[in-house]
Design an enzyme around this catalytic site. Sequence first.
Site, short mmCIF file in Angstrom:
data_model
loop_
_atom_site.label_atom_id
_atom_site.label_comp_id
_atom_site.label_asym_id
_atom_site.label_seq_id
_atom_site.Cartn_x
_atom_site.Cartn_y
_atom_site.Cartn_z
N TYR A 209 38.21 41.27 53.73
CA TYR A 209 39.23 41.59 53.07
C TYR A 209 39.18 43.03 51.20
O TYR A 209 40.32 43.42 51.90
CB TYR A 209 39.02 39.97 51.99
CG TYR A 209 39.98 40.02 50.81
CD1 TYR A 209 41.38 40.27 50.95
CD2 TYR A 209 39.52 40.82 49.17
CE1 TYR A 209 42.33 39.87 49.89
CE2 TYR A 209 40.79 41.11 47.95
CZ TYR A 209 41.68 40.31 48.61
OH TYR A 209 42.45 40.74 47.59
N PHE B 45 50.18 32.37 43.76
CA PHE B 45 49.69 33.00 42.09
C PHE B 45 50.40 33.97 40.92
O PHE B 45 51.74 33.04 40.74
CB PHE B 45 48.72 32.85 42.42
CG PHE B 45 47.88 33.49 40.77
CD1 PHE B 45 48.81 32.41 39.70
CD2 PHE B 45 46.93 33.23 40.56
CE1 PHE B 45 47.67 33.40 38.32
CE2 PHE B 45 45.46 33.97 39.23
CZ PHE B 45 46.79 33.68 38.24
N ARG C 109 32.27 40.36 34.07
CA ARG C 109 33.58 40.47 34.74
C ARG C 109 34.63 40.79 33.45
O ARG C 109 34.16 40.37 32.60
CB ARG C 109 34.05 39.01 35.82
CG ARG C 109 33.22 38.96 36.84
CD ARG C 109 33.23 39.94 38.59
NE ARG C 109 32.25 39.78 39.06
CZ ARG C 109 32.41 38.72 40.27
NH1 ARG C 109 33.37 38.08 39.86
NH2 ARG C 109 31.68 38.50 40.83
N ALA D 33 49.22 37.72 50.82
CA ALA D 33 48.35 38.66 51.48
C ALA D 33 46.85 37.31 51.47
O ALA D 33 47.52 35.85 50.81
CB ALA D 33 46.98 39.85 51.28
N ARG E 88 39.24 27.26 46.46
CA ARG E 88 37.88 27.32 45.97
C ARG E 88 38.15 28.66 44.99
O ARG E 88 37.20 29.28 45.14
CB ARG E 88 36.78 27.68 47.23
CG ARG E 88 37.69 27.90 47.97
CD ARG E 88 36.67 28.04 49.09
NE ARG E 88 36.59 29.19 50.63
CZ ARG E 88 36.13 29.53 51.34
NH1 ARG E 88 34.71 28.84 51.58
NH2 ARG E 88 36.10 30.43 52.62
N LYS F 115 44.97 26.98 45.27
CA LYS F 115 44.35 28.46 46.06
C LYS F 115 43.16 27.90 45.79
O LYS F 115 41.87 28.22 46.76
CB LYS F 115 43.69 29.87 44.73
CG LYS F 115 45.09 30.22 45.01
CD LYS F 115 45.14 31.22 43.69
CE LYS F 115 43.81 32.79 43.83
NZ LYS F 115 43.85 33.13 45.28
N ASN G 151 54.40 31.70 52.97
CA ASN G 151 53.86 30.89 54.65
C ASN G 151 53.64 29.63 53.56
O ASN G 151 52.49 29.33 53.26
CB ASN G 151 52.47 31.39 55.46
CG ASN G 151 51.87 30.52 56.06
OD1 ASN G 151 52.51 29.44 56.79
ND2 ASN G 151 50.84 31.05 56.25
N LYS H 101 42.72 45.88 51.86
CA LYS H 101 43.11 46.00 50.79
C LYS H 101 42.94 48.33 50.88
O LYS H 101 43.82 48.74 50.48
CB LYS H 101 42.71 45.47 49.93
CG LYS H 101 43.48 44.28 50.27
CD LYS H 101 44.39 44.05 49.61
CE LYS H 101 44.97 43.03 49.40
NZ LYS H 101 46.67 42.45 49.47
N SER I 218 43.18 45.70 45.05
CA SER I 218 42.50 44.40 45.10
C SER I 218 40.84 45.75 44.60
O SER I 218 40.51 46.23 44.74
CB SER I 218 41.79 43.76 45.99
OG SER I 218 40.64 42.52 45.09
#
Length: 334
Positions: free
Chosen positions: A140, A11, A217, A78, A183, A181, A33, A144, A117
């Site tokens: 995750y 992305f 958010r 990542a 979900r 991506k 990848n 980070k 992140s």
Amino acid sequence: MYTIVTGAAGFIGANLVKALNERGVRSIIAVDNLSKADKFRNLVDCEIADYIDKNEFIDRLIAGDFDGDVDAILHQGACSDTMESDGRYMMENNYRYSLAILDWCLDQEVQFLYASSAATYGGGSVFREERQYEAPLNVYGYSKFLFDQIVRQRLAATDACSSQVVGFRYFNVYGPREAHKGRMASVAFHHFHQYQREGRVKLFAGCDGYADGEQRRDFVYIGDIVRVNLHFLDHPDRSGIYNVGSGRAQTFNELAVANVNACRALAGHDALPLAELVGRGLIEYIPFPADLRGKYQNFTEADLSLLHKAGYKHRFSSVEEAVPQYVKWLGDRV
């Protein structure tokens, strides 16, 4: 001299490759990848000098194949699946791999810009780049978080280091080139496709003191993410870890209203206020999932003080400004 972009078919990586192309940069080595082959579509309209698989790349980097040939590495690669439960894989992929690139860049005096992140903050309510506010909730976020700690140690130990190291704590990013991506794609992406399929958008009902759809958010548009990366690429004297969000929390209701009205505009219909969209069943509230209670960020908002102090002055787009752009981009591809 090459610019290397890891996660180049992903992305943020693909948007960076495209932006570099628009600057006239073609000497780009794309690292990724492609075991999930559909990601190649993100690079079809981009120009690169070479593509290298992520495993081959790290072996060649350590072997010295790129010594003296690289200006900068934009490390976006990542595993970003917050539901991934294989901690060994996550730490090898996100932490150890990143550490090898960091040490090579410091040794070679190559600019190193990487993706951190907002997951490093966990369930806290203060989103400031300071250790006391960091408490990740999943592996995750921990991968980070731990890498950020190593970066801080390296920078503290190398005050006179001539190579740039910059970490970007991305908040809720949305925009073009995220379809692969699944979900983990943005809420804005899922809202658009849900509306196309069902003629409505579903939001969580109220929970933990928040009214229906009023969880908030920091939604940040991919165009702003790219602009921040390029700003630091142009200012190699500035290092550190920085929040990259809009700096303004907005509700899921606001996001849904912007999305539904943008979809309506594509069909030639007028915009409607939230109450009327809910009344017509175009926005619907569903029960808050029991398995997310205590694990869900009801509020995020980037503190941009450090980013501004580093000289970044551009205003970030609101969802009312950017979501219609994104919906039009998605609509052109339906």
